[in-house]
Design a protein around this motif. Structure first.
Motif, PDB file in Angstrom:
ATOM      1  N   CYS A 100     -10.493 -22.446   8.162  1.00 36.52           N
ATOM      2  CA  CYS A 100     -10.526 -21.725   9.438  1.00 36.52           C
ATOM      3  C   CYS A 100      -9.419 -22.157  10.392  1.00 36.52           C
ATOM      4  N   ASP A 101      -8.962 -23.400  10.293  1.00 38.25           N
ATOM      5  CA  ASP A 101      -7.876 -23.807  11.178  1.00 38.25           C
ATOM      6  C   ASP A 101      -6.554 -23.155  10.785  1.00 38.25           C
ATOM      7  N   LYS A 102      -6.468 -22.598   9.563  1.00 35.23           N
ATOM      8  CA  LYS A 102      -5.299 -21.835   9.140  1.00 35.23           C
ATOM      9  C   LYS A 102      -5.422 -20.370   9.537  1.00 35.23           C
ATOM     10  N   VAL A 103      -6.627 -19.927   9.776  1.00 31.58           N
ATOM     11  CA  VAL A 103      -6.896 -18.521  10.083  1.00 31.58           C
ATOM     12  C   VAL A 103      -6.834 -18.252  11.581  1.00 31.58           C
ATOM     13  N   PHE A 104      -7.407 -19.180  12.376  1.00 34.28           N
ATOM     14  CA  PHE A 104      -7.510 -18.970  13.816  1.00 34.28           C
ATOM     15  C   PHE A 104      -6.431 -19.746  14.563  1.00 34.28           C
ATOM     16  N   THR A 105      -5.962 -19.143  15.666  1.00 29.83           N
ATOM     17  CA  THR A 105      -5.068 -19.848  16.583  1.00 29.83           C
ATOM     18  C   THR A 105      -5.701 -19.850  17.965  1.00 29.83           C
ATOM     19  N   PRO A 106      -5.610 -20.974  18.698  1.00 31.86           N
ATOM     20  CA  PRO A 106      -6.193 -20.996  20.042  1.00 31.86           C
ATOM     21  C   PRO A 106      -5.345 -20.196  21.036  1.00 31.86           C
ATOM     22  N   ILE A 107      -5.998 -19.554  21.978  1.00 31.93           N
ATOM     23  CA  ILE A 107      -5.329 -18.837  23.053  1.00 31.93           C
ATOM     24  C   ILE A 107      -6.111 -19.069  24.340  1.00 31.93           C
ATOM     25  N   PHE A 108      -5.462 -18.801  25.460  1.00 34.70           N
ATOM     26  CA  PHE A 108      -6.147 -18.877  26.746  1.00 34.70           C
ATOM     27  C   PHE A 108      -6.571 -17.478  27.182  1.00 34.70           C
ATOM     28  N   THR A 109      -7.805 -17.361  27.642  1.00 27.99           N
ATOM     29  CA  THR A 109      -8.279 -16.139  28.278  1.00 27.99           C
ATOM     30  C   THR A 109      -8.962 -16.535  29.583  1.00 27.99           C
ATOM     31  N   LYS A 110      -9.442 -15.557  30.309  1.00 20.78           N
ATOM     32  CA  LYS A 110     -10.090 -15.829  31.589  1.00 20.78           C
ATOM     33  C   LYS A 110     -11.304 -16.723  31.425  1.00 20.78           C
ATOM     34  N   THR A 111     -11.945 -16.676  30.244  1.00 17.27           N
ATOM     35  CA  THR A 111     -13.144 -17.477  30.019  1.00 17.27           C
ATOM     36  C   THR A 111     -12.836 -18.862  29.447  1.00 17.27           C
ATOM     37  N   GLY A 112     -11.560 -19.197  29.332  1.00 22.57           N
ATOM     38  CA  GLY A 112     -11.187 -20.502  28.805  1.00 22.57           C
ATOM     39  C   GLY A 112     -10.435 -20.386  27.495  1.00 22.57           C
ATOM     40  N   VAL A 113     -10.655 -21.359  26.607  1.00 21.30           N
ATOM     41  CA  VAL A 113      -9.986 -21.356  25.306  1.00 21.30           C
ATOM     42  C   VAL A 113     -10.775 -20.486  24.331  1.00 21.30           C
ATOM     43  N   CYS A 114     -10.094 -19.518  23.728  1.00 25.16           N
ATOM     44  CA  CYS A 114     -10.675 -18.678  22.683  1.00 25.16           C
ATOM     45  C   CYS A 114      -9.844 -18.848  21.418  1.00 25.16           C
ATOM     46  N   TYR A 115     -10.323 -18.251  20.345  1.00 26.17           N
ATOM     47  CA  TYR A 115      -9.623 -18.326  19.056  1.00 26.17           C
ATOM     48  C   TYR A 115      -9.419 -16.911  18.518  1.00 26.17           C
ATOM     49  N   THR A 116      -8.214 -16.681  17.990  1.00 28.63           N
ATOM     50  CA  THR A 116      -7.855 -15.336  17.555  1.00 28.63           C
ATOM     51  C   THR A 116      -7.389 -15.327  16.106  1.00 28.63           C
ATOM     52  N   PHE A 117      -7.854 -14.329  15.388  1.00 24.88           N
ATOM     53  CA  PHE A 117      -7.424 -14.075  14.013  1.00 24.88           C
ATOM     54  C   PHE A 117      -6.554 -12.822  13.992  1.00 24.88           C
ATOM     55  N   ASN A 118      -5.417 -12.888  13.284  1.00 29.76           N
ATOM     56  CA  ASN A 118      -4.557 -11.730  13.008  1.00 29.76           C
ATOM     57  C   ASN A 118      -3.716 -11.285  14.201  1.00 29.76           C
ATOM     58  N   ILE A 119      -3.393 -12.188  15.109  1.00 25.54           N
ATOM     59  CA  ILE A 119      -2.529 -11.857  16.237  1.00 25.54           C
ATOM     60  C   ILE A 119      -1.094 -12.241  15.899  1.00 25.54           C
ATOM     61  N   LEU A 120      -0.130 -11.653  16.604  1.00 28.62           N
ATOM     62  CA  LEU A 120       1.273 -11.996  16.393  1.00 28.62           C
ATOM     63  C   LEU A 120       1.562 -13.419  16.879  1.00 28.62           C
ATOM     64  N   ASP A 121       2.625 -13.996  16.325  1.00 26.11           N
ATOM     65  CA  ASP A 121       3.039 -15.331  16.730  1.00 26.11           C
ATOM     66  C   ASP A 121       3.616 -15.305  18.143  1.00 26.11           C
ATOM     67  N   HIS A 122       3.630 -16.451  18.788  1.00 23.99           N
ATOM     68  CA  HIS A 122       4.126 -16.575  20.157  1.00 23.99           C
ATOM     69  C   HIS A 122       5.526 -15.978  20.305  1.00 23.99           C
ATOM     70  N   GLU A 123       6.419 -16.246  19.370  1.00 22.58           N
ATOM     71  CA  GLU A 123       7.797 -15.775  19.481  1.00 22.58           C
ATOM     72  C   GLU A 123       7.890 -14.249  19.446  1.00 22.58           C
ATOM     73  N   GLU A 124       6.954 -13.595  18.770  1.00 18.28           N
ATOM     74  CA  GLU A 124       6.990 -12.139  18.669  1.00 18.28           C
ATOM     75  C   GLU A 124       6.101 -11.466  19.713  1.00 18.28           C
ATOM     76  N   LEU A 125       5.245 -12.244  20.325  1.00 16.95           N
ATOM     77  CA  LEU A 125       4.342 -11.706  21.345  1.00 16.95           C
ATOM     78  C   LEU A 125       4.962 -11.793  22.738  1.00 16.95           C
ATOM     79  N   PHE A 126       5.648 -12.912  23.009  1.00 12.17           N
ATOM     80  CA  PHE A 126       6.222 -13.146  24.337  1.00 12.17           C
ATOM     81  C   PHE A 126       7.748 -13.150  24.264  1.00 12.17           C
ATOM     82  N   THR A 127       8.372 -12.961  25.417  1.00 14.60           N
ATOM     83  CA  THR A 127       9.830 -13.010  25.492  1.00 14.60           C
ATOM     84  C   THR A 127      10.301 -14.460  25.419  1.00 14.60           C
TER      85      THR A 127
END
Length: 517
Positions: free
Chosen positions: A177-204
Motif C-alpha cells: 500500500c505504501d507503493k500505491v498511495f501517496t500522501p496529500i494535503f486537503t482541508k481535512t488534513g493529510v489524505c492518501y491518494t491512489f492513481n493521481i499524477l506526480d507532483h512534477e506533472e500536477l504543479f508548475t
C-alpha cells in the motif's frame, strides 16, 4: 395636379423598380394602373410581412449569439480503456497517531490551565485545530500565520500508511500500500491518494515539492486513446467493468486513535473520486465509508469533448476553456476545480497575505493562514462556493479588487473533461469471523471502486449553427414571407446605384428615370 420634374422622375423610377422586382407583392403596390385601394392593401401586406420576418430574424440571431453551442450524444459507445481510472482519495477521520500526539489530552489541559501549556503544546494544539473542528469565532488569541513547521507536524503525526491501508489491489494484482498511495494535503488534513499524477506533472515548476507528498510515477500515454503501443499506462486504466478489474483496499482504524473531540461522532473515511490531473477540493463530491462496513462504488464516467470548430467562439459563448486558453499559475492542467482552487489562493493572498495549508505555494516559506486568520479564510471559501462573481455581492466587491476577481475566478468548465458519477452500496463487514479474533481494539472497512459498464457514451459540444447555417435560415425566412433572396438584395443595390448612373449617361440628368417619353 402638376408635379415637379424631380417628383415625376422618382415616381416613374419607383414604378419601374417595383415592376421589375423579383420580390413578391412589390409589383402590385407600384402599379399605377391599379386602384389606390389595391395598392395600399398590398403595401400594408408587404410591410406586415417584412415586420414579422424581421422579428423572426432578430430572434434567430439573438438565439445564435446567446447560445451558439449545444451538447449532444457523441458518435457511439467508447471503451473505458480510453480514459483513466479515477484517482481515489481517502481521508481518514482519524487525523493522527495517538502514540505521537493526543489532541484531547492537550485540549483538556488547556481548559484546566492554559498557562501550564508549553509554547510547543500551544502551537501543536493550534495546528491540530486547523484540521479538527474549526471555530472561526474569537480566534484573535491565536497565531495569524504559521510556517512550514505546521506541515512537518501534520506529516509527523499522520496515520501510518501501512497500518491504515491493507490488501491494496488493482485488477486483481496486490501491491504494497505504501507503493500505491501517496500522501496529500486537503482541508481535512493529510489524505492518501491512489492513481493521481506526480507532483512534477500536477504543479508548475514554481511549486516546490514537500517531503514525499504527491509523489508517484511519471505518466504514460495520459489523455491518449487506448493503443497497444501504450504499455504499462499511468494513470492506470481498467480493462473491463466489474470489481475484478477495479481497485480495492482494506482500511484499518485503531480504537485508541479515535478522538471524538477532534471530529464529529461519524467516524470512518471520506472518499473522493476525481480526475488524476485534479487536486481534490471542496467542489468534488464525496461519500463516507463508516467503520466496519464494506462499500462498493460503481463508477460511470461522464466524458465531454468539444469540436475544434468552436475555438472561433469566445469562451463565454461556448461555456468552456480549451487547455491553452486559460493558463493557471500553480497547476499545469486546467479544470474548473483547479481554477477555483487557484482563484481562492489568489484572493486569499491578496487580502490576507497567506494561503490555507493545503494549497500549493510558490515558496515553502510563504505564510500559512493560522487560526487567527480563519475568519478571513472562511469568508473567501463561502463566497467562492456561493458563486464569487455575483454582481450584487457588495460586501465582497468592497473588500477585493473587481478586476483581480474577474481575472482569476472566471472558472468555466474545461472543454475536455471527465467526471465520475458514482453509485454506492454497503453492508456490514464481519472481519472478525475471518480472523477468529475477538479483538475490539480496531475497526476494519473495505472499499471497492470499479467501472459499472465496459463502455461509456461520450457527450460532445457542437455548434448549434454557424454563419452559413444562419444565412441559410435567414434566406428561408425571407423567401417564406416576401419571396426575397440574395439576388433581391443585389437587385435593390443595383437600382439605387448603378442603374441611375447608367440612365444619366444614356438619357441625361433630366430623364434619369430611364425613359424620355
Amino acid at each position: 395636379m402638376k408635379f415637379s420634374k424631380t417628383t415625376q422622375n422618382v415616381c416613374k423610377y419607383f414604378e419601374e423598380c417595383t415592376d421589375k422586382s423579383a420580390t413578391d407583392g412589390v409589383q402590385y403596390f407600384g402599379d399605377t394602373k391599379r386602384t389606390a385601394c389595391e395598392r395600399i392593401l398590398w403595401l400594408l401586406i408587404w410591410i406586415i410581412s417584412v415586420i414579422v420576418c424581421t422579428i423572426f430574424l432578430v430572434q434567430t440571431y439573438e438565439k445564435w449569439d446567446r447560445s451558439p453551442v449545444f451538447v449532444t450524444i457523441g458518435a457511439g459507445q467508447m471503451p473505458i480503456q480510453d480514459i483513466s481510472f479515477p484517482a481515489v482519495t481517502i481521508c481518514p477521520k482519524t487525523k493522527y497517531n495517538r502514540d505521537l500526539f493526543t489532541h484531547s489530552d492537550v485540549m483538556y489541559k488547556s481548559y484546566a490551565d492554559q498557562v501550564n501549556l508549553t509554547e510547543s503544546e500551544k502551537l501543536e494544539l493550534e495546528y491540530m485545530m486547523m484540521v479538527c473542528k474549526r471555530d472561526s469565532k474569537n480566534n484573535s488569541r491565536y497565531h495569524k500565520y504559521y510556517d512550514t513547521n505546521m506541515l512537518h507536524f501534520l506529516n509527523k503525526v499522520k496515520p501510518n500508511v501501512n497500518e491504515t491501508f491493507r490488501k491494496c489491489r488493482f485488477a486483481g494484482v496486490e501491491k504494497s500500500c505504501d507503493k500505491v498511495f501517496t500522501p496529500i494535503f486537503t482541508k481535512t488534513g493529510v489524505c492518501y491518494t491512489f492513481n493521481i499524477l506526480d507532483h512534477e506533472e500536477l504543479f508548475t515548476e514554481d511549486v516546490p515539492r514537500f517531503e514525499d507528498f504527491y509523489t508517484t510515477r511519471k505518466s504514460v500515454c495520459f489523455n491518449q486513446p487506448y493503443s497497444k503501443k501504450c504499455k504499462n499506462v499511468y494513470p492506470k486504466r481498467a480493462t473491463s467493468s466489474g470489481n475484478a478489474a477495479g481497485f480495492s483496499v482494506e482500511l484499518v482504524a485503531s480504537a485508541k486513535d479515535l478522538d471524538f473531540k477532534c471530529v464529529n461522532p461519524i467516524q470512518g473515511y471520506k472518499i473522493i473520486l476525481h480526475d488524476p490531473a485534479d487536486i481534490p477540493t471542496w467542489s468534488h463530491d464525496y461519500f463516507l465509508l463508516p467503520l466496519n462496513m464494506a462499500l462498493m462504488a460503481s463508477v460511470t464516467p461522464e466524458v465531454i469533448t468539444t469540436e475544434l470548430d468552436l475555438k472561433s467562439y469566445p469562451p463565454n459563448k461556448r461555456q468552456c476553456y480549451f487547455d491553452e486558453e486559460k493558463v493557471l499559475t500553480k497547476l499545469k492542467h486546467y479544470s474548473q476545480s483547479n481554477c477555483e482552487a487557484e482563484c481562492l489562493i489568489q484572493l486569499m493572498e491578496h487580502d490576507t497575505q497567506c494561503t490555507d495549508f493545503y494549497f500549493p505555494r510558490t515558496n515553502l516559506s510563504d505564510k500559512i493562514c493560522g487560526m487567527g486568520s480563519l475568519e478571513a479564510v472562511e469568508f473567501f471559501e463561502k463566497r467562492l462556493i456561493n458563486t464569487i462573481l455575483d454582481p450584487d455581492d457588495v460586501e465582497f466587491f468592497n473588500r477585493i479588487d473587481l478586476e483581480n476577481a474577474k481575472e482569476h475566478c472566471n472558472c468555466l468548465p474545461s472543454c475536455s473533461s471527465v467526471d465520475y458519477s458514482t453509485e454506492t452500496t454497503q453492508s456490514h463487514y464481519f472481519w472478525e469471523g475471518m480472523t477468529n479474533s475477538d479483538n475490539n481494539s480496531s475497526y476494519r472497512s473495505v472499499l471497492a471502486v470499479f467501472f459499472k459498464e465496459g463502455q461509456y457514451i461520450p457527450l460532445q459540444r457542437k455548434e448549434m449553427f454557424g454563419a452559413m447555417d444562419f444565412i441559410a435560415y435567414s434566406g428561408g425566412l425571407l423567401g417564406l414571407f416576401i419571396g426575397g433572396s440574395f439576388m433581391s438584395l443585389v437587385e435593390l443595390v443595383y437600382f439605387l446605384t448603378l442603374r441611375i448612373v447608367c440612365n444619366i449617361k444614356m438619357f441625361g440628368k433630366e430623364f434619369w428615370h430611364g425613359n424620355k417619353d
